[in-house]
Design a protein around this motif. Structure first.
Motif, PDB file in Angstrom:
ATOM      1  N   ALA A  99       0.756  -1.132   0.068  1.00 29.15           N
ATOM      2  CA  ALA A  99      -0.293   0.325  -0.233  1.00 29.15           C
ATOM      3  C   ALA A  99       0.746   1.639  -0.202  1.00 29.15           C
ATOM      4  CB  ALA A  99      -1.402  -0.324   1.071  1.00 29.15           C
ATOM      5  N   ALA A 100       2.161   1.672   0.905  1.00 32.69           N
ATOM      6  CA  ALA A 100       2.901   2.548   0.916  1.00 32.69           C
ATOM      7  C   ALA A 100       3.268   2.625  -0.615  1.00 32.69           C
ATOM      8  CB  ALA A 100       3.624   2.150   1.923  1.00 32.69           C
ATOM      9  N   THR A 101       4.253   1.307  -0.561  1.00 32.24           N
ATOM     10  CA  THR A 101       4.726   1.695  -2.559  1.00 32.24           C
ATOM     11  C   THR A 101       3.570   2.281  -3.759  1.00 32.24           C
ATOM     12  OG1 THR A 101       6.022  -0.136  -1.713  1.00 32.24           O
ATOM     13  CG2 THR A 101       6.137   0.879  -4.414  1.00 32.24           C
ATOM     14  N   LEU A 102       2.826   2.205  -3.467  1.00 39.54           N
ATOM     15  CA  LEU A 102       1.394   2.120  -4.652  1.00 39.54           C
ATOM     16  C   LEU A 102       1.100   3.859  -4.014  1.00 39.54           C
ATOM     17  CD1 LEU A 102      -0.299  -0.886  -5.149  1.00 39.54           C
ATOM     18  CD2 LEU A 102       1.383   0.182  -6.271  1.00 39.54           C
ATOM     19  N   ALA A 103       0.817   3.798  -3.007  1.00 45.45           N
ATOM     20  CA  ALA A 103       0.679   5.571  -2.739  1.00 45.45           C
ATOM     21  C   ALA A 103       1.483   6.705  -2.566  1.00 45.45           C
ATOM     22  CB  ALA A 103      -0.080   5.081  -0.935  1.00 45.45           C
ATOM     23  N   VAL A 104       2.954   6.003  -2.470  1.00 42.24           N
ATOM     24  CA  VAL A 104       3.958   7.330  -2.515  1.00 42.24           C
ATOM     25  C   VAL A 104       3.642   7.365  -4.530  1.00 42.24           C
ATOM     26  CG1 VAL A 104       6.100   7.266  -2.673  1.00 42.24           C
ATOM     27  CG2 VAL A 104       5.053   7.030  -0.357  1.00 42.24           C
ATOM     28  N   SER A 105       3.896   5.624  -4.541  1.00 47.55           N
ATOM     29  CA  SER A 105       4.436   6.169  -6.148  1.00 47.55           C
ATOM     30  C   SER A 105       3.012   6.471  -7.012  1.00 47.55           C
ATOM     31  CB  SER A 105       5.301   4.580  -6.737  1.00 47.55           C
ATOM     32  OG  SER A 105       3.643   3.747  -6.499  1.00 47.55           O
ATOM     33  N   LEU A 106       2.506   6.013  -6.732  1.00 47.08           N
ATOM     34  CA  LEU A 106       0.832   6.501  -7.406  1.00 47.08           C
ATOM     35  C   LEU A 106       0.571   7.790  -7.922  1.00 47.08           C
ATOM     36  CD1 LEU A 106      -0.532   3.564  -8.930  1.00 47.08           C
ATOM     37  CD2 LEU A 106       0.986   4.747 -10.491  1.00 47.08           C
ATOM     38  N   LEU A 107       0.090   8.401  -6.030  1.00 47.53           N
ATOM     39  CA  LEU A 107      -0.515   9.032  -5.365  1.00 47.53           C
ATOM     40  C   LEU A 107       0.631  10.310  -5.213  1.00 47.53           C
ATOM     41  CD1 LEU A 107      -3.034   7.411  -2.950  1.00 47.53           C
ATOM     42  CD2 LEU A 107      -3.607   8.273  -5.527  1.00 47.53           C
ATOM     43  N   LEU A 108       1.280   9.628  -4.359  1.00 49.58           N
ATOM     44  CA  LEU A 108       1.829  11.511  -4.543  1.00 49.58           C
ATOM     45  C   LEU A 108       3.262  11.784  -5.270  1.00 49.58           C
ATOM     46  CD1 LEU A 108       3.250  12.715  -2.301  1.00 49.58           C
ATOM     47  CD2 LEU A 108       5.386  11.977  -1.669  1.00 49.58           C
ATOM     48  N   GLY A 109       3.738  10.747  -5.899  1.00 49.75           N
ATOM     49  CA  GLY A 109       3.992  10.804  -7.353  1.00 49.75           C
ATOM     50  C   GLY A 109       3.375  11.430  -8.214  1.00 49.75           C
ATOM     51  N   GLY A 110       2.194  11.118  -8.678  1.00 52.29           N
ATOM     52  CA  GLY A 110       1.462  11.584  -9.583  1.00 52.29           C
ATOM     53  C   GLY A 110       1.332  13.214  -9.853  1.00 52.29           C
ATOM     54  N   ALA A 111       0.984  13.152  -7.978  1.00 54.93           N
ATOM     55  CA  ALA A 111       0.394  14.417  -7.441  1.00 54.93           C
ATOM     56  C   ALA A 111       1.935  15.956  -7.360  1.00 54.93           C
ATOM     57  CB  ALA A 111       0.030  14.860  -5.956  1.00 54.93           C
ATOM     58  N   LEU A 112       2.620  15.385  -7.138  1.00 53.83           N
ATOM     59  CA  LEU A 112       4.041  16.275  -7.364  1.00 53.83           C
ATOM     60  C   LEU A 112       4.724  16.143  -8.331  1.00 53.83           C
ATOM     61  CD1 LEU A 112       5.152  16.087  -3.206  1.00 53.83           C
ATOM     62  CD2 LEU A 112       2.652  17.688  -4.169  1.00 53.83           C
ATOM     63  N   THR A 113       4.789  15.028  -8.885  1.00 52.32           N
ATOM     64  CA  THR A 113       5.889  15.094 -10.539  1.00 52.32           C
ATOM     65  C   THR A 113       6.160  16.372 -11.352  1.00 52.32           C
ATOM     66  OG1 THR A 113       6.658  13.940 -12.042  1.00 52.32           O
ATOM     67  CG2 THR A 113       4.321  14.301 -12.152  1.00 52.32           C
ATOM     68  N   ARG A 114       7.148  17.270 -11.525  1.00 53.67           N
ATOM     69  CA  ARG A 114       6.981  17.904 -12.533  1.00 53.67           C
ATOM     70  C   ARG A 114       6.922  17.823 -13.609  1.00 53.67           C
ATOM     71  NH1 ARG A 114      10.248  17.567 -16.833  1.00 53.67           N
ATOM     72  NH2 ARG A 114      12.834  16.155 -15.692  1.00 53.67           N
ATOM     73  N   LEU A 115       6.102  16.470 -14.703  1.00 54.78           N
ATOM     74  CA  LEU A 115       5.875  15.619 -15.477  1.00 54.78           C
ATOM     75  C   LEU A 115       4.228  15.839 -15.707  1.00 54.78           C
ATOM     76  CD1 LEU A 115       8.547  13.384 -16.005  1.00 54.78           C
ATOM     77  CD2 LEU A 115       8.691  15.108 -16.632  1.00 54.78           C
ATOM     78  N   PRO A 116       3.703  15.870 -17.131  1.00 57.66           N
ATOM     79  CA  PRO A 116       2.429  16.067 -17.173  1.00 57.66           C
ATOM     80  C   PRO A 116       2.119  14.553 -16.742  1.00 57.66           C
ATOM     81  CG  PRO A 116       3.574  16.472 -19.271  1.00 57.66           C
ATOM     82  CD  PRO A 116       4.358  16.266 -18.310  1.00 57.66           C
ATOM     83  N   LEU A 117       1.238  14.036 -16.354  1.00 52.85           N
ATOM     84  CA  LEU A 117       0.582  12.974 -15.427  1.00 52.85           C
ATOM     85  C   LEU A 117       0.983  11.338 -16.289  1.00 52.85           C
ATOM     86  CD1 LEU A 117      -0.618  11.253 -12.913  1.00 52.85           C
ATOM     87  CD2 LEU A 117      -2.540  11.789 -13.911  1.00 52.85           C
ATOM     88  N   SER A 118       0.406  11.657 -18.117  1.00 52.86           N
ATOM     89  CA  SER A 118       0.238  10.444 -18.584  1.00 52.86           C
ATOM     90  C   SER A 118       1.834   9.818 -18.701  1.00 52.86           C
ATOM     91  CB  SER A 118      -0.507  11.020 -20.083  1.00 52.86           C
ATOM     92  OG  SER A 118       0.166  12.355 -20.013  1.00 52.86           O
ATOM     93  N   GLU A 119       2.819  11.642 -18.940  1.00 52.02           N
ATOM     94  CA  GLU A 119       3.814  10.700 -19.299  1.00 52.02           C
ATOM     95  C   GLU A 119       4.417  10.501 -18.155  1.00 52.02           C
ATOM     96  OE1 GLU A 119       8.312  13.347 -19.443  1.00 52.02           O
ATOM     97  OE2 GLU A 119       6.400  13.923 -20.823  1.00 52.02           O
ATOM     98  N   TYR A 120       4.011  11.014 -16.775  1.00 52.68           N
ATOM     99  CA  TYR A 120       4.572  10.309 -15.314  1.00 52.68           C
ATOM    100  C   TYR A 120       4.156   8.669 -15.021  1.00 52.68           C
ATOM    101  CZ  TYR A 120       4.971   9.061 -10.328  1.00 52.68           C
ATOM    102  OH  TYR A 120       5.296   8.882  -9.575  1.00 52.68           O
ATOM    103  N   LEU A 121       2.952   8.314 -15.424  1.00 48.46           N
ATOM    104  CA  LEU A 121       2.424   7.033 -15.755  1.00 48.46           C
ATOM    105  C   LEU A 121       3.099   6.152 -17.017  1.00 48.46           C
ATOM    106  CD1 LEU A 121      -1.080   7.624 -14.647  1.00 48.46           C
ATOM    107  CD2 LEU A 121       0.447   6.368 -12.969  1.00 48.46           C
ATOM    108  N   ALA A 122       4.182   7.020 -17.659  1.00 51.65           N
ATOM    109  CA  ALA A 122       3.924   5.899 -19.082  1.00 51.65           C
ATOM    110  C   ALA A 122       5.828   5.741 -18.173  1.00 51.65           C
ATOM    111  CB  ALA A 122       3.838   6.755 -20.334  1.00 51.65           C
ATOM    112  N   ALA A 123       6.011   6.501 -17.639  1.00 53.06           N
ATOM    113  CA  ALA A 123       7.758   6.440 -17.654  1.00 53.06           C
ATOM    114  C   ALA A 123       8.376   4.986 -16.761  1.00 53.06           C
ATOM    115  CB  ALA A 123       8.312   7.484 -16.355  1.00 53.06           C
TER     116      ALA A 123
END
Length: 360
Positions: A99-123
């Motif tokens: 749960a922590a790995t998914l929450a940090v990588s998908l939720l936190l990372g998706g919210a704070l990354t400088r990349l567009p969300l689609s690009e982030y999820l495809a990286a």
């Protein structure tokens, strides 16, 4: 209680209450306090205790975690047998980590990354991070576009200790399956061998790499905690072994001060867990938040520093502690507690009679 007399560990275990849950939560919060400095500066030596004792507050707390874990996990195997033990350990550690790995990588990372969300999820780096964290407890990996201006980029910087925890769990399983937990001198002999190896290295390689020391330190502390349980009918809970802590600090820089320090801290952790003033129901946390605080404290601190880069370590610490407790409560009630209920059903009983360690 006098300085040289006290109850045996077995007698203390027979009491209706102990302070293991409160102690684990205190240790997890100590880790968050310790990381307040390194998250801001990128240098672990900026933590005050690291300069004075050679080890940070977080490292001392991890030592306590491993001593408590060695005691409780060995008790878990002794009381349950290997099948229940494997189920219990897997369902206590695994769901919270996933749960922590998914929450940090998908939720936190998706919210704070400088990349567009689609690009982030495809990286591909995102999914390498998930695999590395879950399969090898890799804690120095980064996520694409996340924490790029922070001194340290890793979003889950504490999971590395789970590798050693898992190795120690496997060690208990192997030793138990070989019948060596029933041989009173087997685990003490292993503990003595680890202590001797570390002490010798202190003499011949006083500047040994941190990784080498850690690979001996954490199993040694875990094994010593196991010894305190296995010799519970003989070992007495008295303050006098704690004099080893003072001796280790006075001998700082001289061999084998570190080995003495680790063994003294191991005893101190178990001693504190049974100390009557602390072992009161009123001091027992209503929820076991220690694992969640330990896992989520680091990404919360990283996020706060990224959002408020000019704030000092001490200024960011209160909100970090508060948010870590809140997220840990969410983890407990949404993930960890349901996993414990699943574990109880898997083991064929409604409640479990042993304290459930998790983390560090």
């Amino acid at each position: 209680m006098s300085l040289f007399s006290g109850p045996t560990v077995a007698e203390a275990l027979a009491r209706p209450h102990n302070a293991f849950s409160g102690l684990r939560l205190a240790l997890a919060l100590m880790v968050v306090v310790s990381h307040a400095f390194s998250v801001v500066s990128g240098n672990g030596l900026d933590e005050p205790l690291a300069r004075s004792t050679g080890f940070s507050l977080g490292e001392h707390a991890v030592n306590g975690f491993f001593a408590v874990s060695g005691f409780l996990v060995t008790m878990s195997y002794d009381r349950r047998g290997w099948r229940d033990y494997v189920i219990a350990r897997s369902l206590r550690i695994g769901p919270g980590l996933v749960a922590a790995t998914l929450a940090v990588s998908l939720l936190l990372g998706g919210a704070l990354t400088r990349l567009p969300l689609s690009e982030y999820l495809a990286a591909p780096e995102l999914w390498r991070f998930v695999r590395g964290t879950l399969l090898s407890f890799k804690s120095n990996a980064s996520l694409p576009g996340l924490f790029e201006t922070n001194p340290l980029r890793s979003p889950l910087g504490t999971v590395w200790t789970l590798k050693y925890e898992t190795i120690c769990y496997a060690g208990v399983l192997v030793v138990g399956l070989c019948g060596l937990l029933r041989r009173r001198w087997a685990v003490p002999a292993l503990t003595a061998a680890l202590a001797l190896a570390l002490a010798v290295l202190e003499v011949v390689r006083p500047e040994m790499p941190k990784g080498t020391e850690t690979a001996l330190r954490l199993p040694l502390i875990f094994a010593f905690g196991a010894c305190l349980y296995l010799w519970r009918d003989t070992v007495r809970l008295t303050p006098w072994p704690l004099l080893g802590l003072a001796a280790a600090l006075l001998l700082q820089g001289h061999a084998p001060a570190r080995t003495l320090l680790f063994l003294s801290e191991s005893y101190a952790a178990v001693w504190l867990a049974f100390l009557p003033p602390l072992a009161r129901p009123a001091l027992d946390p209503p929820a076991d938040l220690s694992y969640g605080v330990y896992l989520y404290g680091w990404p919360i601190q990283q996020s706060l520093h990224a959002l408020f880069p000019a704030a000092s370590a001490l200024a960011l610490l209160p909100p970090a502690l508060l948010l870590a407790l809140l997220v840990a409560a969410l983890s407990w009630y949404a993930v960890e507690k349901p996993a414990l209920r699943l574990k109880a059903r898997a083991l064929g009983r409604r409640t479990l009679g042993t304290i459930e360690p998790a983390g560090p």
